[in-house]
Motif scaffolding. Structure first.
Motif, PDB file in Angstrom:
ATOM      1  N   THR A 236       0.806  -1.224   0.000  1.00 12.70           N
ATOM      2  CA  THR A 236       0.000   0.000   0.000  1.00 12.70           C
ATOM      3  C   THR A 236       0.838   1.272   0.000  1.00 12.70           C
ATOM      4  N   THR A 237       2.153   1.205  -0.134  1.00  8.97           N
ATOM      5  CA  THR A 237       2.961   2.419  -0.182  1.00  8.97           C
ATOM      6  C   THR A 237       3.944   2.342  -1.342  1.00  8.97           C
ATOM      7  N   PRO A 238       4.128   3.430  -2.091  1.00  3.80           N
ATOM      8  CA  PRO A 238       5.046   3.418  -3.227  1.00  3.80           C
ATOM      9  C   PRO A 238       6.464   3.849  -2.868  1.00  3.80           C
ATOM     10  N   PHE A 239       6.855   3.685  -1.602  1.00  6.56           N
ATOM     11  CA  PHE A 239       8.178   4.100  -1.162  1.00  6.56           C
ATOM     12  C   PHE A 239       8.877   2.936  -0.481  1.00  6.56           C
ATOM     13  N   VAL A 240      10.204   2.989  -0.508  1.00 10.54           N
ATOM     14  CA  VAL A 240      11.055   1.977   0.113  1.00 10.54           C
ATOM     15  C   VAL A 240      11.964   2.680   1.106  1.00 10.54           C
ATOM     16  N   SER A 241      12.139   2.069   2.260  1.00 11.68           N
ATOM     17  CA  SER A 241      12.990   2.638   3.306  1.00 11.68           C
ATOM     18  C   SER A 241      14.335   1.933   3.301  1.00 11.68           C
ATOM     19  N   LEU A 242      15.416   2.712   3.490  1.00 14.78           N
ATOM     20  CA  LEU A 242      16.781   2.193   3.489  1.00 14.78           C
ATOM     21  C   LEU A 242      17.418   2.432   4.850  1.00 14.78           C
ATOM     22  N   SER A 243      18.166   1.436   5.323  1.00 17.25           N
ATOM     23  CA  SER A 243      18.814   1.529   6.623  1.00 17.25           C
ATOM     24  C   SER A 243      20.007   0.559   6.639  1.00 17.25           C
ATOM     25  N   PRO A 244      21.096   0.854   7.359  1.00 16.95           N
ATOM     26  CA  PRO A 244      21.391   2.089   8.099  1.00 16.95           C
ATOM     27  C   PRO A 244      21.851   3.188   7.152  1.00 16.95           C
ATOM     28  N   ILE A 245      21.690   4.398   7.572  1.00 17.43           N
ATOM     29  CA  ILE A 245      22.049   5.537   6.734  1.00 17.43           C
ATOM     30  C   ILE A 245      22.910   6.506   7.542  1.00 17.43           C
ATOM     31  N   ASN A 246      23.632   7.361   6.825  1.00 17.70           N
ATOM     32  CA  ASN A 246      24.370   8.433   7.470  1.00 17.70           C
ATOM     33  C   ASN A 246      23.921   9.766   6.881  1.00 17.70           C
ATOM     34  N   PHE A 247      24.451  10.837   7.436  1.00 20.46           N
ATOM     35  CA  PHE A 247      23.969  12.163   7.044  1.00 20.46           C
ATOM     36  C   PHE A 247      24.263  12.447   5.574  1.00 20.46           C
ATOM     37  N   HIS A 248      25.365  11.955   5.066  1.00 19.32           N
ATOM     38  CA  HIS A 248      25.735  12.247   3.679  1.00 19.32           C
ATOM     39  C   HIS A 248      24.761  11.627   2.685  1.00 19.32           C
ATOM     40  N   ASP A 249      24.096  10.533   3.070  1.00 18.07           N
ATOM     41  CA  ASP A 249      23.122   9.905   2.168  1.00 18.07           C
ATOM     42  C   ASP A 249      21.986  10.861   1.828  1.00 18.07           C
ATOM     43  N   PHE A 250      21.632  11.735   2.761  1.00 17.87           N
ATOM     44  CA  PHE A 250      20.546  12.676   2.503  1.00 17.87           C
ATOM     45  C   PHE A 250      20.961  13.799   1.545  1.00 17.87           C
TER      46      PHE A 250
END
Length: 448
Positions: A236-250
């Protein structure tokens, strides 16, 4: 009919009576073929051609073998009702109960271009609300046999299906096991978005900075998997979550990997410059104008003082008023119909700025400053970090208002210190995370 079948049949009959879109079809007069399903989420053509029609064409032995091949046995009333709500058909045949998963049918939109993360050179495909299509897009971009897909269910009321994806050779297996353990121990009523799921997976609820990155692009997900990260998908959502992440990924865009290195580095530097402008400029304007005007050149100080001559309010209220009006314009552009949104916000912004300047409510330099802050905020490629930055500038504005340059400096130090305290399991927000080099076959990860 044994007692267990009677209990299940009574529960199914009660469900049929209380739901207008639920159906019960009793084909045989001897009640040896009874079919339950919800018409709005099942494939009527499949039921007619693959269930009802074979019942009349096959012998009892053949039909029972056929049902065993496409159905799954079950005798738990609660589980049967749950599967019924997910689009499965429940079949009672010869004192046996089967659930048919292939009958489920949901309306889905086709794969479209990305709406949030636009790209100049990259692929023009974005995720949709269907898990099968999303997995298809990821498999299309990531052909490694080491890709692992783990299915889970979350939500005590919604019973939402989700998947965890990772590369078994690149991901940190301890981190994967911890995440799976957290998912299994979650007790929440409903989850309909991956970003909400990540908030519950965090050891501490996020306060300012997001702990995961949400994307709608399959190419970004495949790149993240190749770097040892984990991807979360839920229906039901068209998004995927990624983890772990750091500040530079944003601060990275998908176009960074498609262009020349010099162009990518230049754009990254430009984004960090835009981040600094968005966060620091409002607070710095108040701090230097009200407390420390001596840091400016004489000509610039006189220009600012001349533009503010006759204004009835201090610099803090001037900045706050313009920033809030800009926030309202941004929100209005998102809520109004798309056909009139750009016109309303553009005309509204021009009229508001000119009228406020002529009425001596704000200075001309203030309008330039607020416009620069708004433009710089839109340079940040990830929307969740862009929203965070919109809040952070008010914190530094408050610090610059109460203590001038010293307050602004203390606010910057506190924000950076807070950023260093953020962790996603064993990985920090300021720690780079990459999987081992491809030539290393050990299942480990390096966090440098």
């Amino acid at each position: 009919m044994n007692d267990q079948i009677q209990i299940i049949s009574s529960a199914l009959d009660s469900f049929i009576e209380n739901n207008a879109d639920a159906r019960k079809e009793q084909i045989s007069a001897e009640s040896e073929f009874t079919l339950y399903y919800i018409s709005t989420i099942t494939d009527a053509l499949f039921i007619d051609e693959q269930l009802i029609d074979p019942f009349f064409r096959y012998s009892k032995t053949q039909f029972e073998q056929y049902i065993n091949s496409i159905g799954q046995p079950g005798n738990n009333p609660d589980q049967l009702l749950l599967k019924l709500c997910k689009g499965n058909a429940v079949l009672l045949y010869n004192d046996h109960i089967y659930t048919i998963e292939k009958t489920a049918k949901y309306e889905n939109r086709s794969v479209n271009t990305p709406q949030v993360e636009a790209s100049i050179i990259g692929p023009l495909e974005a995720f949709v609300e269907n898990l099968s299509i999303n997995l298809n897009l990821i498999r299309k971009h990531y052909h490694s046999p080491t890709l692992r897909i783990v299915k889970f269910e979350i939500g005590e009321k919604s019973h939402t299906t989700g998947y965890m994806l990772y590369d078994s050779e690149l991901a940190d297996q301890e981190f994967v096991n911890n995440e799976l353990s957290h998912i299994q121990n979650l007790h929440i009523p409903i989850v309909q978005d991956v970003s909400r799921l990540q908030q519950y997976l965090s050891i501490k609820r996020p306060l300012l900075f997001p702990r995961s990155m949400v994307t709608e692009r399959p190419d970004r997900v495949s790149t993240a998997l190749s770097r040892g990260k984990i991807a979360y998908l839920i229906e039901t959502t068209p998004f995927v979550s990624l983890s772990p992440i750091n500040f530079h990924d944003f601060m990275s865009s998908v176009d960074d990997s498609y262009g020349l290195p010099i162009y990518s580095h230049f754009m990254i530097i430009l984004r960090y410059l835009a981040l600094s402008i968005t966060i620091l400029l409002p607070g710095a304007y108040v701090a230097f104008t009200a407390y420390n005007p001596e840091v400016f050149r004489v000509q610039l100080a006189l220009s600012i003082a001349g533009s503010r001559a006759g204004l009835p309010y201090p610099a803090f209220l001037e900045v706050t008023f313009m920033l809030i009006m800009m926030e309202l314009l941004v929100e209005a552009s998102l809520r109004v119909p798309k056909t009139i949104g750009p016109t309303v916000t553009t005309v509204g912004g021009l009229i508001l700025g000119q009228a406020a300047s002529q009425a001596n409510l704000v200075s001309d330099i203030m309008i330039i400053m607020v416009s620069a802050v708004a433009i710089a905020n839109f340079v940040i490629p990830i929307s969740t970090m862009s929203l965070t930055v919109r809040v952070l500038k008010y914190i530094l504005l408050f610090m610059g208002t109460i203590a001038g340059f010293y307050g602004l400096t203390i606010g910057i130090i506190l924000l950076i210190s807070y950023l260093f305290t953020l962790h996603n399991s064993t990985y920090s927000m300021v720690q780079s995370f990459t999987g081992p080099i491809p030539f290393n076959t050990k299942k480990s990860s390096s966090g440098r």
